[in-house]
Design an enzyme around this catalytic site. Structure first.
Site, PDB file in Angstrom:
ATOM      1  N   ASN A  75     -10.268  -2.927   2.386  1.00 28.46           N
ATOM      2  CA  ASN A  75      -9.956  -2.928   0.956  1.00 28.46           C
ATOM      3  C   ASN A  75     -11.238  -2.719   0.159  1.00 28.46           C
ATOM      4  O   ASN A  75     -12.340  -2.778   0.721  1.00 28.46           O
ATOM      5  CB  ASN A  75      -9.348  -4.281   0.546  1.00 28.46           C
ATOM      6  CG  ASN A  75      -7.869  -4.388   0.890  1.00 28.46           C
ATOM      7  OD1 ASN A  75      -7.191  -3.382   1.132  1.00 28.46           O
ATOM      8  ND2 ASN A  75      -7.360  -5.603   0.919  1.00 28.46           N
ATOM      9  N   HIS A 103       0.828  -1.216   0.000  1.00 31.09           N
ATOM     10  CA  HIS A 103       0.000   0.000   0.000  1.00 31.09           C
ATOM     11  C   HIS A 103       0.867   1.273   0.000  1.00 31.09           C
ATOM     12  O   HIS A 103       0.511   2.265   0.617  1.00 31.09           O
ATOM     13  CB  HIS A 103      -0.944   0.031   1.205  1.00 31.09           C
ATOM     14  CG  HIS A 103      -1.933  -1.086   1.229  1.00 31.09           C
ATOM     15  ND1 HIS A 103      -3.191  -0.986   0.697  1.00 31.09           N
ATOM     16  CD2 HIS A 103      -1.849  -2.346   1.732  1.00 31.09           C
ATOM     17  CE1 HIS A 103      -3.838  -2.125   0.871  1.00 31.09           C
ATOM     18  NE2 HIS A 103      -3.046  -2.970   1.495  1.00 31.09           N
TER      19      HIS A 103
HETATM   20 FE1  HDE Z   1      -2.476  -4.805   5.533  1.00 35.99          FE
HETATM   21  N1  HDE Z   1      -0.700  -4.006   6.056  1.00 35.99           N
HETATM   22  N2  HDE Z   1      -1.814  -6.607   6.115  1.00 35.99           N
HETATM   23  N3  HDE Z   1      -4.176  -5.697   4.841  1.00 35.99           N
HETATM   24  N4  HDE Z   1      -3.142  -3.065   4.895  1.00 35.99           N
HETATM   25  C1  HDE Z   1      -0.353  -2.718   5.875  1.00 35.99           C
HETATM   26  O1  HDE Z   1       0.725  -1.369   7.466  1.00 35.99           O
HETATM   27  C2  HDE Z   1      -0.737  -6.827   6.905  1.00 35.99           C
HETATM   28  C3  HDE Z   1      -4.483  -7.014   4.909  1.00 35.99           C
HETATM   29  C4  HDE Z   1      -4.386  -2.776   4.437  1.00 35.99           C
HETATM   30  O2  HDE Z   1      -3.241   3.439   3.985  1.00 35.99           O
HETATM   31  C5  HDE Z   1       0.960  -2.376   6.520  1.00 35.99           C
HETATM   32  O3  HDE Z   1       0.912   0.871   7.675  1.00 35.99           O
HETATM   33  C6  HDE Z   1      -0.662  -8.212   7.256  1.00 35.99           C
HETATM   34  C7  HDE Z   1      -5.868  -7.224   4.634  1.00 35.99           C
HETATM   35  C8  HDE Z   1      -4.459  -1.387   4.040  1.00 35.99           C
HETATM   36  O4  HDE Z   1      -1.642   3.331   5.466  1.00 35.99           O
HETATM   37  C9  HDE Z   1       1.377  -3.688   7.180  1.00 35.99           C
HETATM   38  C10 HDE Z   1      -1.715  -8.807   6.626  1.00 35.99           C
HETATM   39  C11 HDE Z   1      -6.379  -5.985   4.393  1.00 35.99           C
HETATM   40  C12 HDE Z   1      -3.196  -0.869   4.308  1.00 35.99           C
HETATM   41  C13 HDE Z   1       0.225  -4.602   6.820  1.00 35.99           C
HETATM   42  C14 HDE Z   1      -2.437  -7.804   5.926  1.00 35.99           C
HETATM   43  C15 HDE Z   1      -5.305  -5.053   4.522  1.00 35.99           C
HETATM   44  C16 HDE Z   1      -2.403  -1.938   4.845  1.00 35.99           C
HETATM   45  C17 HDE Z   1       1.953  -1.747   5.590  1.00 35.99           C
HETATM   46  C18 HDE Z   1      -2.052 -10.286   6.612  1.00 35.99           C
HETATM   47  C19 HDE Z   1      -7.807  -5.616   4.007  1.00 35.99           C
HETATM   48  C20 HDE Z   1      -2.721   0.542   4.038  1.00 35.99           C
HETATM   49  C21 HDE Z   1       1.887  -0.265   5.864  1.00 35.99           C
HETATM   50  C22 HDE Z   1      -2.653 -10.736   7.748  1.00 35.99           C
HETATM   51  C23 HDE Z   1      -8.782  -5.929   5.005  1.00 35.99           C
HETATM   52  C24 HDE Z   1      -2.979   1.435   5.196  1.00 35.99           C
HETATM   53  C25 HDE Z   1       1.140  -0.147   7.074  1.00 35.99           C
HETATM   54  C26 HDE Z   1      -2.585   2.846   4.858  1.00 35.99           C
HETATM   55  C27 HDE Z   1      -1.083  -1.778   5.260  1.00 35.99           C
HETATM   56  C28 HDE Z   1       0.182  -5.861   7.263  1.00 35.99           C
HETATM   57  C29 HDE Z   1      -3.568  -8.083   5.128  1.00 35.99           C
HETATM   58  C30 HDE Z   1      -5.512  -3.646   4.307  1.00 35.99           C
HETATM   59  C31 HDE Z   1       2.720  -4.238   6.743  1.00 35.99           C
HETATM   60  C32 HDE Z   1       0.392  -8.844   8.123  1.00 35.99           C
HETATM   61  C33 HDE Z   1      -6.615  -8.557   4.657  1.00 35.99           C
HETATM   62  C34 HDE Z   1      -5.655  -0.669   3.455  1.00 35.99           C
HETATM   63  O5  HDE Z   1       1.454  -3.573   8.573  1.00 35.99           O
END
Ligand code: HDE
Length: 717
Positions: A166, A93
């Site tokens: 999402n 993202h």
């Molecule tokens: Fe994320 N995800 N994610 N994700 N995610 C990040 O956090 C993570 C997942 C989502 O505009 C990170 O600040 C893991 C699902 C959005 O700043 C990080 C898993 C969904 C955003 C991270 C998921 C998301 C992130 C990277 C698996 C939809 C952007 C930057 C379990 C429901 C937020 C940050 C923004 C961002 C980890 C899966 C949505 C690395 C470990 C499922 C919208 O922490």
């Protein structure tokens, strides 16, 4: 005797000569450089330490043509700061765009949740939203085929609630431990560092075809959901099952859906590819322009609420993030609306530094045991520490709660808010400082949990194809064709044909015609066996209209953009009528002309243009009008960009309004013989309102098979 060196005369600034460059009055220094000295109300430029700066154009040096002096603290500080302007971009993202706004509660939700911001009808809670793509780096293009992040931060009176969702309601994997693998596979391949912002490469398809749980999500990412026309025209989903918990500690399961007020809309893939070239910032520009012009995007928050009995009787496990509960099975209830009405003052300070964390929930909202959610709750804090450099990122204005905040946390990098006074611990007997509050405070839902410790996946998560099929059969024919075309495109980019075959073997478990169509388009000569399925695909799941974009499109042209191509002598009355109709429809008009300055209309008045034809291809518009004069069209037909303007609009199934004088251009663009209900002759201002009625439909899908935007193939048997 050696001559004593004389000190050269230092230019006593301002030793300058006043010059005017266009509308700017400046001073010219001895080397010809331009200075702007503080005068009138303009502030004096200072160093970060507050010291006033005399000269920001020249570094300190020994002799006019000599080396730099080490004591130039101004140069050193300026360059030091510049060298540290970047913070690590998000691993996922990275490319995002944010806006401020508010959430307004419709009715009290006290029966279900004690969340403070959901108690009083009409109450407004400040919000910040960041939209993003997932795979691309920070500088990648907006219209990559990708999931869009839809992260919402509500600054409630009982702490920040982050719904980090999402625009697709399911995810690729069922267990967070697979997230690093998924993301490694999706991003650039590590030896070559490409492709950027695309899943059309071997590593991604290798991983997903070996991970059958991703098949439902793949159907979504290969659909037009992954190429939205605007961030304003897409849905958002919390994905996981959460809990509402009321004042009596009663829990209700809940899934969160954001519904855009202006309906759903996506672009065609061929359009997306061209938009990325013409305007890689298409989505952010669209959001910026809409908000700056007072056309505030709005979503309704709808919730699917259910109890344990529903969860037990539902076809799939509600803890499985690769499954949805179809909206026809469980109607979502509207509980409030989100309005975005203000852009950040500074992109970096707000959009880049905002730190979303799934674990930010206020009392009254709690987690379920969805293993992906549980894993996320553990991950986001690490990311923020890495990106923002220390534990005090909650002191940044964009992350700070907007309610009273008291605790004994102290010190650390960049601490801006330390407790005042002697007491920095508790319990204490000083009679000072914050105290716990068992009634108001967050209490985790007292779920009775027991089980054998182990690395296990529940059997109830094993059906990987039934909902993928349900998604596919819920689409209209053009949407199904686009899924087949997207799969073909992505798989065509693979170097290893066996991965293509592996994917087709999964498709056979989803829909045989889809599998056969993709196989044919890929030039496969034999069909593989269907993939080994842990659970056979259910054929009895009803199609769900809520899953189709076309069935949930707008009713009107509101919020959309009409591009009008004009030349000198363009029919001024028609243009006036079109502009008036667009204003009435709350749509935007952009004028495209051979030169960006503009043209002279048929009434002799000047028509200002916003784009020149080379910079304003029709892919940037939802519909177009071609309005040249008879003289003007003679030049237009010679311009490849003008011919493309018309040919692309036609190929992308858009509505095209045209003045009679435009006919030679339609002929040159090769569409004159194929005019259909979407190519509308505009003889006079009277024809305009009927044209605008049509525009609400956005596309002439009936045209699509003839222009081959995802034409159906003869399936391989
Ligand atoms: Fe994320 N995800 N994610 N994700 N995610 C990040 O956090 C993570 C997942 C989502 O505009 C990170 O600040 C893991 C699902 C959005 O700043 C990080 C898993 C969904 C955003 C991270 C998921 C998301 C992130 C990277 C698996 C939809 C952007 C930057 C379990 C429901 C937020 C940050 C923004 C961002 C980890 C899966 C949505 C690395 C470990 C499922 C919208 O922490």
């Amino acid at each position: 005797m050696a001559k004593k060196p004389t000190r050269p005369e230092q230019p006593a600034y301002p030793d300058t000569q006043a010059v005017t460059i266009h509308d700017q009055t400046m001073q010219r220094g001895p080397g010809g450089e331009l200075h702007q000295f503080a005068e009138g109300d303009l502030p004096v430029m200072t160093t970060a330490q507050g010291g006033p700066i005399a000269d920001d154009q020249n570094s300190l040096r020994i002799g006019a043509r000599g080396p730099l002096a080490m004591d130039d603290f101004h140069y050193r500080e300026k360059m030091f700061h510049f060298d540290h302007e970047r913070i690590p971009e998000r691993v996922v993202h990275a490319r995002g765009y944010g806006a401020h706004g508010y959430f307004e509660t419709y009715e009290s939700m006290a029966d279900y949740t004690r969340a403070d911001f959901l108690q009083r009808p009409g109450e407004r809670t400040p919000a910040f939203v960041r939209f993003s793509t997932v795979a691309g780096n920070k500088g990648s293009a907006d219209l990559a085929r990708d999931v869009r992040g839809f992260a919402v931060k509500l600054y409630t009176q009982e702490g920040n609630w982050d719904l980090v969702g999402n625009n697709i309601p399911v995810f690729f994997i069922q267990d967070a431990i697979k997230f690093p693998d998924l993301i490694h596979a999706a991003k650039q391949e590590p030896d070559r560092d490409f492709p950027q912002a695309q899943t059309a490469h071997d590593n991604f398809w290798d991983f997903v075809t070996l991970t059958p749980e991703s098949m439902h999500m793949i159907m979504w990412t290969m659909s037009d959901r992954a190429i939205p026309r605007s961030l304003r025209f897409m849905e958002g989903f919390g994905v996981h099952t959460f809990r509402f918990v009321n004042a009596e500690d009663k829990s209700t399961f809940v899934k969160f859906h954001w519904k855009p007020k202006l309906g759903l809309q996506s672009v065609a893939w061929n359009e997306a590819v061209k938009i990325n070239g013409a305007d890689p910032d298409f989505h952010r520009r669209d959001l910026w322009t809409a908000i700056q012009s007072g056309d505030f995007p709005e979503w309704e928050l709808q919730v699917q609420m259910f109890d344990q009995d529903f969860a037990d009787s539902f076809d799939f496990d509600v803890l499985d993030p690769t499954k949805i509960i179809p909206e026809e099975v469980l109607r979502p209830v509207p509980i409030g609306r989100l309005v975005l009405d203000r852009m950040p003052d500074n992109f970096f300070a707000e959009t880049e530094q905002v730190a979303f964390m799934t674990q930010n929930v206020p009392p009254g909202i709690d987690f379920s045991n969805d293993p992906l959610l549980q894993g996320r709750n553990f991950s986001y804090l690490d990311t923020q520490l890495k990106r923002l450099g220390g534990p005090n990122f909650t002191h940044l204005p964009i992350n700070a709660p907007k309610c009273p905040m008291h605790n004994f946390q102290q010190d650390g990098h960049m601490a801006m808010r330390n407790p005042v006074g002697r007491v920095n611990y508790q319990p204490n007997s000083w009679g000072e400082g914050p105290r716990e509050q068992p009634k108001k405070g967050f209490r985790a839902f007292p779920e009775d949990v027991q089980g054998v410790k182990g690395r296990v996946r529940p059997e109830s998560f094993a059906d990987h194809y039934s909902q993928a099929r349900q998604f596919y059969i819920s689409q209209t024919p053009p949407e199904q064709r686009h899924i087949a075309a997207a799969l073909t495109f992505e798989l065509s980019k693979l170097e290893r044909p066996e991965i293509r075959a592996r994917m087709v073997s999964h498709l056979l478990n989803i829909d045989e015609t889809l599998a056969a169509t993709v196989a044919e388009k890929l030039g496969m000569r034999t069909m593989p066996q269907p993939a080994d399925a842990a659970v056979p695909t259910r054929q009895d799941l009803e199609p769900s209209d809520a899953l189709s974009i076309v069935k949930n499109g707008p009713k009107r042209f509101e919020g959309r953009k009409l591009g009008i191509l004009v030349t000198d002598g363009a029919d001024a009355a028609l243009l006036k009528a079109l502009s008036a109709a667009a204003a009435k429809a709350k749509a935007v008009v952009e004028i495209i002309a051979p030169k960006v300055g503009g043209v002279t209309g048929s009434d002799g008045n000047w028509i200002e243009a916003q784009q020149m034809i080379d910079g304003g291809p029709s892919v940037l518009y939802d519909a177009v009008v071609v309005l040249p004069s008879a003289d003007g069209v003679a030049d237009l037909v010679k311009e490849a960009t003008a011919r493309d303007f018309v040919a692309d609009a036609f190929a992308h199934c858009k509505y095209i309004g045209y003045a009679a004088a435009a006919m030679p251009l339609l002929e040159k663009a090769g569409i004159a013989a194929d005019l259909d209900e979407g190519t509308v002759a505009l003889a006079s201002a009277k024809d305009v309102s009927a044209f605008f009625e049509d525009l609400g439909k956005l596309r002439v899908w009936g045209r699509e098979p003839s222009v081959k935007l995802g034409k159906a193939a003869t399936p391989v048997k």
